[in-house]
Every structure is written in structure tokens, then in C-alpha cells.
Scaffold this motif. Structure first.
Motif, PDB file in Angstrom:
ATOM      1  N   ALA A   1       0.829  -1.207   0.000  1.00  0.00           N
ATOM      2  CA  ALA A   1       0.000   0.000   0.000  1.00  0.00           C
ATOM      3  C   ALA A   1       0.864   1.258   0.000  1.00  0.00           C
ATOM      4  O   ALA A   1       0.582   2.222  -0.730  1.00  0.00           O
ATOM      5  N   LEU A   2       1.926   1.270   0.805  1.00  0.00           N
ATOM      6  CA  LEU A   2       2.828   2.420   0.846  1.00  0.00           C
ATOM      7  C   LEU A   2       3.487   2.640  -0.508  1.00  0.00           C
ATOM      8  O   LEU A   2       3.644   3.782  -0.957  1.00  0.00           O
ATOM      9  N   HIS A   3       3.874   1.550  -1.137  1.00  0.00           N
ATOM     10  CA  HIS A   3       4.479   1.665  -2.464  1.00  0.00           C
ATOM     11  C   HIS A   3       3.502   2.317  -3.442  1.00  0.00           C
ATOM     12  O   HIS A   3       3.862   3.222  -4.204  1.00  0.00           O
ATOM     13  N   ASP A   4       2.237   1.899  -3.394  1.00  0.00           N
ATOM     14  CA  ASP A   4       1.217   2.474  -4.278  1.00  0.00           C
ATOM     15  C   ASP A   4       0.968   3.949  -3.976  1.00  0.00           C
ATOM     16  O   ASP A   4       0.597   4.725  -4.871  1.00  0.00           O
ATOM     17  N   LEU A   5       1.177   4.334  -2.710  1.00  0.00           N
ATOM     18  CA  LEU A   5       0.943   5.727  -2.299  1.00  0.00           C
ATOM     19  C   LEU A   5       2.168   6.609  -2.532  1.00  0.00           C
ATOM     20  O   LEU A   5       2.171   7.769  -2.132  1.00  0.00           O
ATOM     21  N   GLY A   6       3.200   6.060  -3.135  1.00  0.00           N
ATOM     22  CA  GLY A   6       4.368   6.859  -3.474  1.00  0.00           C
ATOM     23  C   GLY A   6       5.477   6.849  -2.448  1.00  0.00           C
ATOM     24  O   GLY A   6       6.481   7.546  -2.619  1.00  0.00           O
ATOM     25  N   ALA A   7       5.321   6.070  -1.371  1.00  0.00           N
ATOM     26  CA  ALA A   7       6.372   5.971  -0.353  1.00  0.00           C
ATOM     27  C   ALA A   7       7.200   4.725  -0.645  1.00  0.00           C
ATOM     28  O   ALA A   7       7.050   3.684   0.004  1.00  0.00           O
ATOM     29  N   GLY A   8       8.083   4.823  -1.624  1.00  0.00           N
ATOM     30  CA  GLY A   8       8.852   3.667  -2.058  1.00  0.00           C
ATOM     31  C   GLY A   8      10.116   3.422  -1.267  1.00  0.00           C
ATOM     32  O   GLY A   8      10.884   2.517  -1.587  1.00  0.00           O
ATOM     33  N   HIS A   9      10.361   4.233  -0.230  1.00  0.00           N
ATOM     34  CA  HIS A   9      11.571   4.137   0.580  1.00  0.00           C
ATOM     35  C   HIS A   9      11.164   4.111   2.047  1.00  0.00           C
ATOM     36  O   HIS A   9      10.566   5.072   2.544  1.00  0.00           O
ATOM     37  N   ILE A  10      11.460   3.006   2.743  1.00  0.00           N
ATOM     38  CA  ILE A  10      11.077   2.877   4.151  1.00  0.00           C
ATOM     39  C   ILE A  10      12.324   2.715   5.014  1.00  0.00           C
ATOM     40  O   ILE A  10      13.295   2.068   4.615  1.00  0.00           O
ATOM     41  N   ALA A  11      12.317   3.347   6.171  1.00  0.00           N
ATOM     42  CA  ALA A  11      13.397   3.192   7.142  1.00  0.00           C
ATOM     43  C   ALA A  11      12.967   2.195   8.212  1.00  0.00           C
ATOM     44  O   ALA A  11      11.778   2.101   8.540  1.00  0.00           O
ATOM     45  N   VAL A  12      13.932   1.472   8.741  1.00  0.00           N
ATOM     46  CA  VAL A  12      13.674   0.538   9.839  1.00  0.00           C
ATOM     47  C   VAL A  12      14.710   0.759  10.923  1.00  0.00           C
ATOM     48  O   VAL A  12      15.801   1.279  10.664  1.00  0.00           O
ATOM     49  N   GLU A  13      14.374   0.397  12.136  1.00  0.00           N
ATOM     50  CA  GLU A  13      15.312   0.528  13.246  1.00  0.00           C
ATOM     51  C   GLU A  13      16.486  -0.427  13.046  1.00  0.00           C
ATOM     52  O   GLU A  13      16.302  -1.556  12.602  1.00  0.00           O
ATOM     53  N   ASN A  14      17.675   0.040  13.397  1.00  0.00           N
ATOM     54  CA  ASN A  14      18.874  -0.775  13.249  1.00  0.00           C
ATOM     55  C   ASN A  14      19.786  -0.589  14.463  1.00  0.00           C
ATOM     56  O   ASN A  14      20.344   0.491  14.629  1.00  0.00           O
ATOM     57  N   PRO A  15      19.891  -1.586  15.366  1.00  0.00           N
ATOM     58  CA  PRO A  15      19.369  -2.932  15.203  1.00  0.00           C
ATOM     59  C   PRO A  15      17.843  -2.984  15.299  1.00  0.00           C
ATOM     60  O   PRO A  15      17.228  -2.143  15.928  1.00  0.00           O
ATOM     61  N   GLY A  16      17.300  -4.009  14.650  1.00  0.00           N
ATOM     62  CA  GLY A  16      15.855  -4.164  14.616  1.00  0.00           C
ATOM     63  C   GLY A  16      15.490  -5.583  14.252  1.00  0.00           C
ATOM     64  O   GLY A  16      16.106  -6.526  14.749  1.00  0.00           O
ATOM     65  N   THR A  17      14.499  -5.730  13.391  1.00  0.00           N
ATOM     66  CA  THR A  17      14.039  -7.055  13.006  1.00  0.00           C
ATOM     67  C   THR A  17      14.293  -7.255  11.517  1.00  0.00           C
ATOM     68  O   THR A  17      13.505  -6.821  10.682  1.00  0.00           O
ATOM     69  N   PRO A  18      15.414  -7.895  11.147  1.00  0.00           N
ATOM     70  CA  PRO A  18      15.802  -7.998   9.740  1.00  0.00           C
ATOM     71  C   PRO A  18      14.804  -8.743   8.880  1.00  0.00           C
ATOM     72  O   PRO A  18      14.725  -8.505   7.676  1.00  0.00           O
ATOM     73  N   TRP A  19      14.024  -9.672   9.460  1.00  0.00           N
ATOM     74  CA  TRP A  19      13.060 -10.406   8.640  1.00  0.00           C
ATOM     75  C   TRP A  19      11.937  -9.481   8.150  1.00  0.00           C
ATOM     76  O   TRP A  19      11.384  -9.693   7.077  1.00  0.00           O
ATOM     77  N   LEU A  20      11.634  -8.434   8.910  1.00  0.00           N
ATOM     78  CA  LEU A  20      10.631  -7.466   8.445  1.00  0.00           C
ATOM     79  C   LEU A  20      11.213  -6.585   7.349  1.00  0.00           C
ATOM     80  O   LEU A  20      10.513  -6.204   6.406  1.00  0.00           O
ATOM     81  N   ALA A  21      12.504  -6.270   7.460  1.00  0.00           N
ATOM     82  CA  ALA A  21      13.152  -5.536   6.375  1.00  0.00           C
ATOM     83  C   ALA A  21      13.090  -6.351   5.089  1.00  0.00           C
ATOM     84  O   ALA A  21      12.898  -5.802   3.992  1.00  0.00           O
ATOM     85  N   GLY A  22      13.225  -7.674   5.211  1.00  0.00           N
ATOM     86  CA  GLY A  22      13.134  -8.532   4.042  1.00  0.00           C
ATOM     87  C   GLY A  22      11.757  -8.486   3.402  1.00  0.00           C
ATOM     88  O   GLY A  22      11.627  -8.502   2.169  1.00  0.00           O
ATOM     89  N   ILE A  23      10.710  -8.433   4.222  1.00  0.00           N
ATOM     90  CA  ILE A  23       9.347  -8.324   3.678  1.00  0.00           C
ATOM     91  C   ILE A  23       9.197  -7.034   2.893  1.00  0.00           C
ATOM     92  O   ILE A  23       8.620  -7.009   1.799  1.00  0.00           O
ATOM     93  N   ALA A  24       9.731  -5.932   3.432  1.00  0.00           N
ATOM     94  CA  ALA A  24       9.636  -4.645   2.745  1.00  0.00           C
ATOM     95  C   ALA A  24      10.371  -4.685   1.411  1.00  0.00           C
ATOM     96  O   ALA A  24       9.878  -4.166   0.398  1.00  0.00           O
ATOM     97  N   GLU A  25      11.546  -5.300   1.390  1.00  0.00           N
ATOM     98  CA  GLU A  25      12.310  -5.397   0.148  1.00  0.00           C
ATOM     99  C   GLU A  25      11.563  -6.205  -0.900  1.00  0.00           C
ATOM    100  O   GLU A  25      11.512  -5.834  -2.076  1.00  0.00           O
ATOM    101  N   ARG A  26      10.951  -7.315  -0.472  1.00  0.00           N
ATOM    102  CA  ARG A  26      10.227  -8.153  -1.427  1.00  0.00           C
ATOM    103  C   ARG A  26       8.982  -7.457  -1.955  1.00  0.00           C
ATOM    104  O   ARG A  26       8.480  -7.804  -3.028  1.00  0.00           O
TER     105      ARG A  26
END
Length: 461
Positions: free
Chosen positions: A180-205
Motif C-alpha cells: 500500500a505504501l508503495h502504491d501511495l508513493g512511499a517507495g523508501h522505508i526506514a527501519v530501526e537498526n538494530p531491529g528485526t531484519p526479517w521485516l526488512a526482508g518483507i519490505a524489500e520483497r
């Protein structure tokens, strides 16, 4: 029948053999994502083992994220498989009978209120008419209404039923939100680091560009976030994973100003808000201050353990419209209605009070054990949730500690596992206490102390 062979002459336990076989079949894609597995009773009969062997294997794989269990739908291969580093997964050659599962998301079936849930499920099974409940792409209306009321009174979320979206778990929620964010024009998301890398993977996919932003004692570094040029950010404001810090009041204001300035979005993953057991009622949801910019999300994971998978999000109308077209894998309608009754009858409130007490006692026992047995280590984080961050003395390799602990039947994650580049600035362990009883926490810490002594000796030599 699953492609599993049991070797009764193997040094591995029957449970470990079942776990290993299923894990291998998932990782080599023999078992596809979403595939439904046989019931524990059926598989046990096929393999000629006791049902308890299969139940334990399924529970372990659910805790690791390879499988998911949905009431009424059985056990299935997860659609969001874990991206585990070498410290977070056991290879077949290293399999052991786990004595202490100290990983962040590990929970036990003891968290599941079986009697109360059966009451709610039976009540709704008797109550629904012959036509059954009306399905909706965003979830059954009764549950969305109850969740809106519950989240309002418990977390301060400002919402109505029309803005509540129901899904199978948080991973499904987040995947839908990323699209949904991608469709709304937010194609770049930040995540906490350290954080949860598996969620970063979902965002990348989902097609998003992902940037890690540092976390300090007050939570995410908003100045660094602004420099990243991202237009969306995923945060855990209460008991951040893995550091356990809480987003400070000043950072909350800065984060909201950032969202206004960049016309951006904040995805608030409220993992542990219901499991606050410190002084007062704890911080309310960030969403209440910017309902048009903050997307609130949560799940039953920390509250009910692996026995029931159900997630939700509270979204502005423009996001809800896009999510209505997504496949969020919501549980069956009867399960949703049963959970709605579980909430409305007060059974969820009663259960949360019990779990808070359990977590408070376990965290206290863990802190006492660390102070007594882990010389030079320091436990940090707020009194909430089911995990704590333990800073190790300088010079201790947390990766080696984790690897050696695994060989001694303890699963523990080093902080490097949560770092996007696997290169943390300091050494530490993240200890979950959701799957270890209070009386066994001291023994688990003693084991870690022994491991640290051995690792220190190896380094010294």
C-alpha cells in the motif's frame, strides 16, 4: 504423508528428527509456502510415534517461524519464512534437544488460555445462524468493532471499525502495508537498526527500498531518519527489539514533526504495549496524535503464544481501500467471531493481567540471575514485553557465545543477528523469557555464564 523417515537408532530424539525433516523440506522448497500439514494425530500415526513427538516438533517450528497454526485451519507452512542468521537456526548436524529457548519471539503454549478460548469458540459456534457470518475483505465486522473499542480503551487508539483491518499475523499486515505504501508513493522505508531484519526482508520483497536508522537510549534517531530521505518508517515504540528501549516523549514529538514535514508515514508496531508491567499504565499509542499519518499494528503473538495467529492494523481510509484488495490471510470467520467474543466478554483483559504478572516475575528472576552469575554483564530495557537486552563485557564475542550455547542445548540470539549488516557496535545477547519458566531462568543464565567463561578463556589463549 510427509516425506519423513524416522531412524530409531539415531542419537537424535524423535522430535528433533521430525523438526529437522520438516525444516529441510521447507528450506529446499519441497514443502511450499501455505501448504497445510497433516494434523499431529495423523502424522504421528503415519510415522509410528506418539502424538506428543509431533506436537512438540510443530510447536518448535511455529516458534521459529517456519510454520503457522490457525484455529480451524490447522498447521501450515508460513508464507513469510524467517531469514535467520547462523546464530538463530539449528542446522541438522547441530540439532540438540532444546533445554532453554531464549529467543526473542519464542513463547510457550502455556500462554494460551485453552479453557477460556474453547468457551468463546463454542459460544460462537452455537450462536451463529445457518447462513454463518458475513465475510469482509478487511475482517468480520463484529471483530473489527470489538478491536476498535478494545484498542481505544487499552492503548488510546483513535479509530472506528471501518479503519480496522484483520489479518493472520503481523507479517501479513506488514506485507500488505508495504504494498500500500508503495502504491501511495512511499517507495523508501526506514527501519530501526538494530531491529528485526526479517521485516526488512518483507519490505524489500514488496519493492521498497530499505534503510537502517540507528537506535539509542531514547529510541530511533530522528535526525538520522531525516537524512535517510525515507518517506515511511517502521518503529517499535515500546520495548524496542532488540534493545528494549522505549521511544522517549521528545523523540515522539520529533518523529511526528518529521512525518508532517516529509508527508510521510509511521508504521507503529505495538508489540508490547499490552504487556507493560512498570509503574503506571505505560505510554499510549503514537497513533492517537496523528491518525492520518500513523498506521497502528499489533497481533496476538505475545499475548496468546503460538496457539492462535491473528493480527490487526488501524489505517486511514486511503490505506484501507488498498488493503481491501490484498490477500492478508485472515483466519476463518468463526475464529474471528470467537476472538471478538473473547474480547467483549472480558476474557482477554483477564488473560492479559495474568500474563503481565507472569512476565513481571520472569523478568525479575532473569535480572537477579544475571546480576548474580554474569559478571560484567548488564540488563537494560523497560519493564515490558517478553525480552531483555544484556550488554556483555568488552571483548566477549556474542556470536561465539550464541554458537556454544546452542551446542549446550540453549537457543539465544546475539545482537549481531538484529543488525542489518551483522556488524554491531557492541557485544550483547537478547534474552527472551516467553518460553522459559521462572524457575528455570537461573539455570539458563548459569549455562550462559559457563559459556562466557569458556569463550573468554579461548580468547585469552
Amino acid at each position: 504423508m510427509l516425506p519423513i523417515t524416522i531412524d530409531r537408532d539415531s542419537p537424535l530424539s524423535l522430535t528433533a528428527q521430525v523438526e529437522s525433516a520438516i525444516r529441510e523440506r521447507i528450506t529446499d522448497s519441497t514443502l511450499h509456502q501455505g501448504v497445510r500439514l497433516p494434523s499431529s494425530r495423523t502424522l504421528a500415526a503415519d510415522l509410528g510415534v506418539s502424538r506428543g513427538v509431533v506436537v512438540q516438533a510443530y510447536e518448535q517450528l511455529i516458534a521459529e517461524g517456519y510454520l503457522r497454526a490457525t484455529q480451524g485451519s490447522g498447521t501450515q507452512v508460513a508464507t513469510h519464512l524467517p531469514r535467520l542468521g547462523t546464530a538463530g537456526v539449528r542446522r541438522p548436524s547441530e540439532l540438540v534437544d532444546v533445554r532453554f529457548d531464549l529467543r526473542v519471539d519464542a513463547t510457550s503454549t502455556a500462554f494460551f488460555p485453552e479453557r477460556e478460548w474453547l468457551h468463546a469458540y463454542r459460544h460462537m459456534a452455537r450462536s451463529i445462524g445457518g447462513t454463518g457470518p458475513r465475510r469482509h475483505p478487511l475482517g468480520v465486522a463484529e471483530l473489527r468493532t470489538e478491536l476498535a473499542a478494545y484498542l481505544g480503551r487499552s492503548r488510546g487508539v483513535l479509530t472506528g471499525a471501518s479503519e480496522v483491518v484483520v489479518a493472520a499475523d503481523f507479517a501479513h499486515v506488514f506485507e500488505g502495508l508495504c504494498h500500500a505504501l508503495h502504491d501511495l508513493g512511499a517507495g523508501h522505508i526506514a527501519v530501526e537498526n538494530p531491529g528485526t531484519p526479517w521485516l526488512a526482508g518483507i519490505a524489500e520483497r514488496a519493492g521498497l527500498r530499505v534503510t537502517g536508522v540507528p537506535v539509542d537510549r531514547e529510541g530511533i534517531d530522528v535526525e538520522a531518519l531525516a537524512r535517510s530521505e525515507a518517506r515511511a518508517v517502521l518503529i517499535t515504540p515500546v520495548s524496542q527489539v532488540p534493545t528494549g528501549v522505549m521511544l522517549s516523549a521528545s523523540r515522539r514529538k520529533e518523529l511526528l514533526r518529521w512525518a508532517d514535514q516529509v508527508d510521510g508515514w509511521v508504521v507503529e508496531h505495538d508489540r508490547d504495549g499490552d504487556l507493560w508491567f512498570g509503574a503506571g499504565s505505560g505510554p499510549l499509542a503514537l497513533q492517537r496524535h496523528r491518525t492520518h499519518r500513523v498506521i497502528y499494528a499489533g497481533s496476538t503473538r505475545g499475548l496468546l503464544g503460538p496457539g492462535l495467529r491473528l493480527g490487526w492494523s488501524v489505517v486511514p481510509g486511503v490505506v484501507a481501500k488498498r488493503l481491501s484488495q490484498a490477500q492478508l490471510g485472515a483466519p476463518d470467520a468463526l475464529t474471528q467471531l470467537a476472538f471478538a467474543h473473547f474480547v467483549s466478554s472480558g476474557l482477554l483483559d483477564q488473560h492479559i493481567r495474568q500474563i503481565r504478572g507472569t512476565c513481571r516475575a520472569r523478568r525479575a528472576a532473569l535480572g537477579d540471575a544475571i546480576e548474580e552469575h554474569l559478571q560484567g554483564a548488564r540488563m537494560t530495557g523497560v519493564p515490558a514485553g517478553t525480552h531483555a537486552y544484556v550488554a556483555l563485557p568488552a571483548g566477549i564475542d556474542d556470536g561465539r557465545v550464541s554458537a556454544e550455547a546452542r551446542r549446550r542445548s540453549a537457543l539465544v540470539q546475539p545482537v549481531r543477528y538484529f543488525q542489518l549488516d551483522r556488524r554491531p557496535a557492541s557485544s550483547g545477547l537478547v534474552l527472551g523469557y516467553g518460553a522459559v519458566r521462572r524457575g528455570r531462568l537461573a539455570d539458563s543464565v548459569k549455562l550462559l555464564a559457563s559459556v562466557m567463561d569458556e569463550v573468554s578463556g579461548l580468547l585469552a589463549s
